[in-house]
Design an enzyme around this catalytic site. Structure first.
Site, PDB file in Angstrom:
ATOM      1  N   LEU A  38     -44.939 -14.137  -8.182  1.00  0.00           N
ATOM      2  CA  LEU A  38     -43.910 -14.367  -9.197  1.00  0.00           C
ATOM      3  C   LEU A  38     -44.526 -14.151 -10.574  1.00  0.00           C
ATOM      4  O   LEU A  38     -45.681 -14.507 -10.812  1.00  0.00           O
ATOM      5  CB  LEU A  38     -43.360 -15.789  -9.102  1.00  0.00           C
ATOM      6  CG  LEU A  38     -42.308 -16.061  -8.033  1.00  0.00           C
ATOM      7  CD1 LEU A  38     -41.752 -17.477  -8.206  1.00  0.00           C
ATOM      8  CD2 LEU A  38     -41.178 -15.046  -8.048  1.00  0.00           C
ATOM      9  N   CYS A  42     -46.496  -8.260 -15.451  1.00  0.00           N
ATOM     10  CA  CYS A  42     -46.728  -8.879 -16.759  1.00  0.00           C
ATOM     11  C   CYS A  42     -47.631 -10.094 -16.627  1.00  0.00           C
ATOM     12  O   CYS A  42     -48.677 -10.181 -17.264  1.00  0.00           O
ATOM     13  CB  CYS A  42     -45.387  -9.280 -17.376  1.00  0.00           C
ATOM     14  SG  CYS A  42     -45.560 -10.319 -18.830  1.00  0.00           S
ATOM     15  N   LYS A  51     -54.148 -10.097 -22.416  1.00  0.00           N
ATOM     16  CA  LYS A  51     -54.280 -10.842 -23.673  1.00  0.00           C
ATOM     17  C   LYS A  51     -55.390 -11.875 -23.559  1.00  0.00           C
ATOM     18  O   LYS A  51     -56.097 -12.148 -24.533  1.00  0.00           O
ATOM     19  CB  LYS A  51     -52.969 -11.520 -24.053  1.00  0.00           C
ATOM     20  CG  LYS A  51     -52.155 -10.737 -25.043  1.00  0.00           C
ATOM     21  CD  LYS A  51     -51.430  -9.533 -24.513  1.00  0.00           C
ATOM     22  CE  LYS A  51     -52.092  -8.232 -24.429  1.00  0.00           C
ATOM     23  NZ  LYS A  51     -51.337  -7.217 -23.707  1.00  0.00           N
ATOM     24  N   GLY A 114     -37.604  -6.337  -0.847  1.00  0.00           N
ATOM     25  CA  GLY A 114     -36.149  -6.269  -0.784  1.00  0.00           C
ATOM     26  C   GLY A 114     -35.654  -4.831  -0.800  1.00  0.00           C
ATOM     27  O   GLY A 114     -36.188  -3.990  -1.520  1.00  0.00           O
ATOM     28  N   GLY A 193     -52.210   5.180 -25.504  1.00  0.00           N
ATOM     29  CA  GLY A 193     -51.030   4.339 -25.712  1.00  0.00           C
ATOM     30  C   GLY A 193     -51.497   2.886 -25.755  1.00  0.00           C
ATOM     31  O   GLY A 193     -52.692   2.613 -25.956  1.00  0.00           O
ATOM     32  N   ALA A 194     -50.549   1.958 -25.569  1.00  0.00           N
ATOM     33  CA  ALA A 194     -50.890   0.536 -25.670  1.00  0.00           C
ATOM     34  C   ALA A 194     -51.988   0.157 -24.674  1.00  0.00           C
ATOM     35  O   ALA A 194     -52.953  -0.531 -25.022  1.00  0.00           O
ATOM     36  CB  ALA A 194     -49.644  -0.306 -25.429  1.00  0.00           C
ATOM     37  N   ASP A 322     -38.450  -2.145 -16.456  1.00  0.00           N
ATOM     38  CA  ASP A 322     -39.167  -0.867 -16.364  1.00  0.00           C
ATOM     39  C   ASP A 322     -38.473   0.133 -15.441  1.00  0.00           C
ATOM     40  O   ASP A 322     -38.439   1.329 -15.730  1.00  0.00           O
ATOM     41  CB  ASP A 322     -40.599  -1.084 -15.828  1.00  0.00           C
ATOM     42  CG  ASP A 322     -41.521  -1.709 -16.860  1.00  0.00           C
ATOM     43  OD1 ASP A 322     -41.038  -2.110 -17.929  1.00  0.00           O
ATOM     44  OD2 ASP A 322     -42.731  -1.798 -16.582  1.00  0.00           O
ATOM     45  N   HIS A 455     -47.987 -20.242 -49.112  1.00  0.00           N
ATOM     46  CA  HIS A 455     -49.264 -19.688 -49.600  1.00  0.00           C
ATOM     47  C   HIS A 455     -50.392 -20.629 -49.208  1.00  0.00           C
ATOM     48  O   HIS A 455     -50.248 -21.838 -49.390  1.00  0.00           O
ATOM     49  CB  HIS A 455     -49.234 -19.548 -51.116  1.00  0.00           C
ATOM     50  CG  HIS A 455     -50.547 -19.066 -51.665  1.00  0.00           C
ATOM     51  ND1 HIS A 455     -50.947 -17.744 -51.557  1.00  0.00           N
ATOM     52  CD2 HIS A 455     -51.572 -19.729 -52.282  1.00  0.00           C
ATOM     53  CE1 HIS A 455     -52.144 -17.614 -52.117  1.00  0.00           C
ATOM     54  NE2 HIS A 455     -52.544 -18.801 -52.549  1.00  0.00           N
TER      55      HIS A 455
HETATM   56  P1  NAI Z   1     -48.109   5.427 -22.800  1.00  0.00           P
HETATM   57  O1  NAI Z   1     -47.095   6.354 -22.287  1.00  0.00           O
HETATM   58  O2  NAI Z   1     -47.761   4.485 -23.880  1.00  0.00           O
HETATM   59  O3  NAI Z   1     -49.395   6.242 -23.311  1.00  0.00           O
HETATM   60  C1  NAI Z   1     -50.046   7.194 -22.510  1.00  0.00           C
HETATM   61  C2  NAI Z   1     -50.761   8.191 -23.382  1.00  0.00           C
HETATM   62  O4  NAI Z   1     -51.486   9.081 -22.533  1.00  0.00           O
HETATM   63  C3  NAI Z   1     -49.830   9.049 -24.206  1.00  0.00           C
HETATM   64  O5  NAI Z   1     -50.153   8.919 -25.575  1.00  0.00           O
HETATM   65  C4  NAI Z   1     -50.071  10.478 -23.681  1.00  0.00           C
HETATM   66  O6  NAI Z   1     -50.016  11.433 -24.698  1.00  0.00           O
HETATM   67  C5  NAI Z   1     -51.474  10.378 -23.096  1.00  0.00           C
HETATM   68  N1  NAI Z   1     -51.776  11.347 -22.028  1.00  0.00           N
HETATM   69  C6  NAI Z   1     -50.988  11.682 -20.978  1.00  0.00           C
HETATM   70  N2  NAI Z   1     -51.613  12.588 -20.187  1.00  0.00           N
HETATM   71  C7  NAI Z   1     -52.833  12.832 -20.744  1.00  0.00           C
HETATM   72  C8  NAI Z   1     -53.942  13.666 -20.404  1.00  0.00           C
HETATM   73  N3  NAI Z   1     -53.934  14.434 -19.299  1.00  0.00           N
HETATM   74  N4  NAI Z   1     -55.040  13.690 -21.215  1.00  0.00           N
HETATM   75  C9  NAI Z   1     -55.050  12.894 -22.327  1.00  0.00           C
HETATM   76  N5  NAI Z   1     -54.032  12.092 -22.685  1.00  0.00           N
HETATM   77  C10 NAI Z   1     -52.928  12.033 -21.906  1.00  0.00           C
HETATM   78  O7  NAI Z   1     -48.637   4.655 -21.500  1.00  0.00           O
HETATM   79  P2  NAI Z   1     -49.603   3.415 -21.256  1.00  0.00           P
HETATM   80  O8  NAI Z   1     -50.451   3.089 -22.425  1.00  0.00           O
HETATM   81  O9  NAI Z   1     -50.257   3.712 -19.964  1.00  0.00           O
HETATM   82  O10 NAI Z   1     -48.592   2.220 -21.078  1.00  0.00           O
HETATM   83  C11 NAI Z   1     -47.567   2.269 -20.088  1.00  0.00           C
HETATM   84  C12 NAI Z   1     -46.375   1.477 -20.513  1.00  0.00           C
HETATM   85  O11 NAI Z   1     -46.668   0.112 -20.547  1.00  0.00           O
HETATM   86  C13 NAI Z   1     -45.912   1.878 -21.890  1.00  0.00           C
HETATM   87  O12 NAI Z   1     -44.538   2.040 -21.901  1.00  0.00           O
HETATM   88  C14 NAI Z   1     -46.343   0.736 -22.757  1.00  0.00           C
HETATM   89  O13 NAI Z   1     -45.464   0.519 -23.840  1.00  0.00           O
HETATM   90  C15 NAI Z   1     -46.334  -0.443 -21.796  1.00  0.00           C
HETATM   91  N6  NAI Z   1     -47.318  -1.410 -22.200  1.00  0.00           N
HETATM   92  C16 NAI Z   1     -47.106  -2.167 -23.289  1.00  0.00           C
HETATM   93  C17 NAI Z   1     -48.066  -3.046 -23.729  1.00  0.00           C
HETATM   94  C18 NAI Z   1     -47.800  -3.849 -24.917  1.00  0.00           C
HETATM   95  O14 NAI Z   1     -46.649  -4.005 -25.293  1.00  0.00           O
HETATM   96  N7  NAI Z   1     -48.814  -4.366 -25.578  1.00  0.00           N
HETATM   97  C19 NAI Z   1     -49.349  -3.193 -23.068  1.00  0.00           C
HETATM   98  C20 NAI Z   1     -49.471  -2.355 -21.941  1.00  0.00           C
HETATM   99  C21 NAI Z   1     -48.483  -1.493 -21.549  1.00  0.00           C
END
Ligand code: NAI
Length: 476
Positions: A38, A42, A51, A114, A193-194, A322, A455
């Site tokens: 559960l 996340c 985190k 499910g 990415g993130a 998602d 402040h």
């Molecule tokens: P993402 O889609 O945000 O970033 C993946 C990155 O990989 C992109 O910038 C893309 O250009 C690059 N990429 C793709 N193929 C590549 C290659 N062959 N060579 C080099 N670069 C390449 O995906 P990410 O970071 O894996 O996260 C997945 C999801 O989870 C996202 O939607 C993200 O927002 C979410 N997430 C959010 C977090 C947060 O809110 N702090 C933390 C972790 C995940």
């Protein structure tokens, strides 16, 4: 006889479990089918343990400069494995919390996988799960549930690359990286990415040599360009190697290392040798083996197709989080869950404000944003003023020794509407809340400044950025 419910939720992540609680609060009889833990990705492999790891990373990073704060310590020992143990403990507390909430709200937690098996029917099977964290499927009982409404909240899993298969050994996904038992000497992170940027922070703080390989022209490419630049600058200062506009072309997984061939636009690919690789190139919706096709639930671009009330193309079946499309964020999933349940309960106003979703990357410095980037606002034809205030001019940031970054507010000159806000710096993840509420209440930049900020606080930088967008910041 099948067990009968008003709502059966498939998936117990932040989309599914929140939807289940909301439905129970509204007086419905609810079951939530979950094949693993559960709290979903996340709580158990994603947001929460990462985190916790970033909190450890903060102490590791600060340990080198404690004398400056008047704190002398002996030899500092960095132990990523211990940090991961703590992260698992924190995740476990969260999981137990959700179990408690289910009991309190009299929600049946059904263990198993499910699958939709005909109109209003969810079949629960054992022996399989979504594969998060390489876990064995949990014990459960096979049965069929009857549901007036079904909410699919099955989430997502890491994407692989064709030339680099995730093996959990040399090549990790975030599921492996989050509970690594030691910091590799060197690690390449594919994707900035993130996920990529957060793990880069963790491993660098614990002493790994980090190389980040991003195909697009800058790290955090979805953020405002100035946010990307500020973080890139900070990461370079921390000795991380950034390869932007660089695409992984080929990879050789050897016994003790991985050899990466990276296309950087030059004649020859650049070779990068590392001990481990983290693949962070996005996540894919979990839509397989759910009986979607037979149920008439259509997909679009790999995600379940939904309307503004979270309804799929099949009557009585909703999808949230998602699996129902980007952005892949826990808070968006929870809000969609509530909207779905409210619609089931007959609330005509149910829905989600997709224009005001906060995005946060918890790396150091933190990055947070809402609304449009400067470029998006210009491309959309808005007449804008941009106000920017650096944390180096903020007293509280200086006391914390955290002066990298800025607050940037994009103001529409016509009505003063805050079209977008972008924060890089200390506690950006918390500060963005003020802008989210402000935008929700349709505040103007003038009002953001007129509201008195305490402040000395970091939040004063928001008031100053609002002032800057009006052309008269006080402290720069
Ligand atoms: P993402 O889609 O945000 O970033 C993946 C990155 O990989 C992109 O910038 C893309 O250009 C690059 N990429 C793709 N193929 C590549 C290659 N062959 N060579 C080099 N670069 C390449 O995906 P990410 O970071 O894996 O996260 C997945 C999801 O989870 C996202 O939607 C993200 O927002 C979410 N997430 C959010 C977090 C947060 O809110 N702090 C933390 C972790 C995940």
């Amino acid at each position: 006889m099948a067990d009968k419910y008003d709502v059966v939720v498939i998936g117990g992540g932040p989309g599914g479990y929140v939807a289940a609680i909301k439905a129970a609060q509204l007086g419905m009889k609810v079951a939530c089918v979950e094949a693993q833990k559960l709290g979903g990705v996340c709580n158990n492999w994603g947001c929460i343990p990462t985190k916790a790891m970033l909190e450890s990373a903060k102490y590791a990073r600060k340990s080198g400069e404690l004398e400056k704060y008047g704190v002398g310590v002996g030899d500092v020992k960095l132990d990523l494995g211990r940090a991961a143990e703590r992260a698992a403990e924190v995740a476990d507390q969260g999981r137990k919390g959700t179990e408690y909430l289910f009991k309190k709200n009299e929600i049946d937690h059904i263990r198993g996988w499910g699958r939709i098996a005909g109109k209003g029917k969810v079949e629960v099977v054992t022996g399989r799960n979504a594969g998060h964290g390489d876990e064995e499927p949990e014990e459960g009982e096979e049965k069929t549930l009857e549901a007036k409404n079904i909410i699919i909240a099955t989430g997502s899993r890491p994407k692989s690359l064709p030339m680099l298969e995730i093996d959990g050994d040399r090549v990790w996904s975030s599921d492996h990286a989050v509970y690594a038992d030691s910091a590799p000497k060197s690690i390449a992170i594919i994707g900035a990415g993130a996920i990529g940027m957060e793990f880069a922070d963790v491993f660098s703080s614990f002493g790994s040599e980090v190389t980040i390989i991003e195909a697009l022209e800058r790290v955090l490419p979805m953020e405002d360009e100035e946010s990307s630049k500020a973080v890139a600058r900070a990461y370079k200062k921390r000795k991380m190697k950034l390869m932007e506009g660089a695409k992984l072309e080929d990879a050789e997984v050897l016994k003790t290392k991985v050899k990466l061939h990276v296309d950087t636009g030059k004649d020859e690919p650049e070779l990068v040798d590392v001990e481990r690789v983290l693949v962070a190139v996005g996540r894919a919706a979990i839509t397989d083996d759910l009986g979607l096709e037979d149920a008439g639930v259509e997909l679009e671009n790999g995600f379940i197709k939904i309307d503004e009330k979270m309804r799929t193309t099949a009557d009585g079946i909703y999808a949230i989080g998602d699996c129902a499309g980007p952005p892949l964020l826990a808070h968006k999933a929870s809000h969609e869950g509530i909207a779905a349940v409210e619609h089931i309960a007959g609330d005509e106003h149910a829905g989600v404000d997709y224009d005001n979703i906060p995005g946060v990357t918890y790396c150091h410095p933190e990055v947070a944003s809402c609304g449009m980037t400067e470029q998006e606002a210009r491309d959309a034809g808005h007449d804008i003023e941009v106000g920017k205030f650096p944390f180096s001019a903020n007293g509280r940031a200086r006391t914390a020794g955290e002066t990298d970054g800025h607050v940037k507010i994009i103001r529409d000159t016509k009505y003063g509407e805050v079209l977008g806000a972008h924060i890089v710096g200390p506690h950006a993840s918390e500060l963005i809340g003020e802008l989210i509420v402000g935008r929700h209440l349709e505040t103007t930049a003038e009002e953001m400044d007129r509201a008195m900020h305490p402040h000395p606080t970091l939040s004063e930088a928001i008031a100053e950025a609002a002032l800057a967008s009006l052309g008269h910041a006080l402290h720069i």
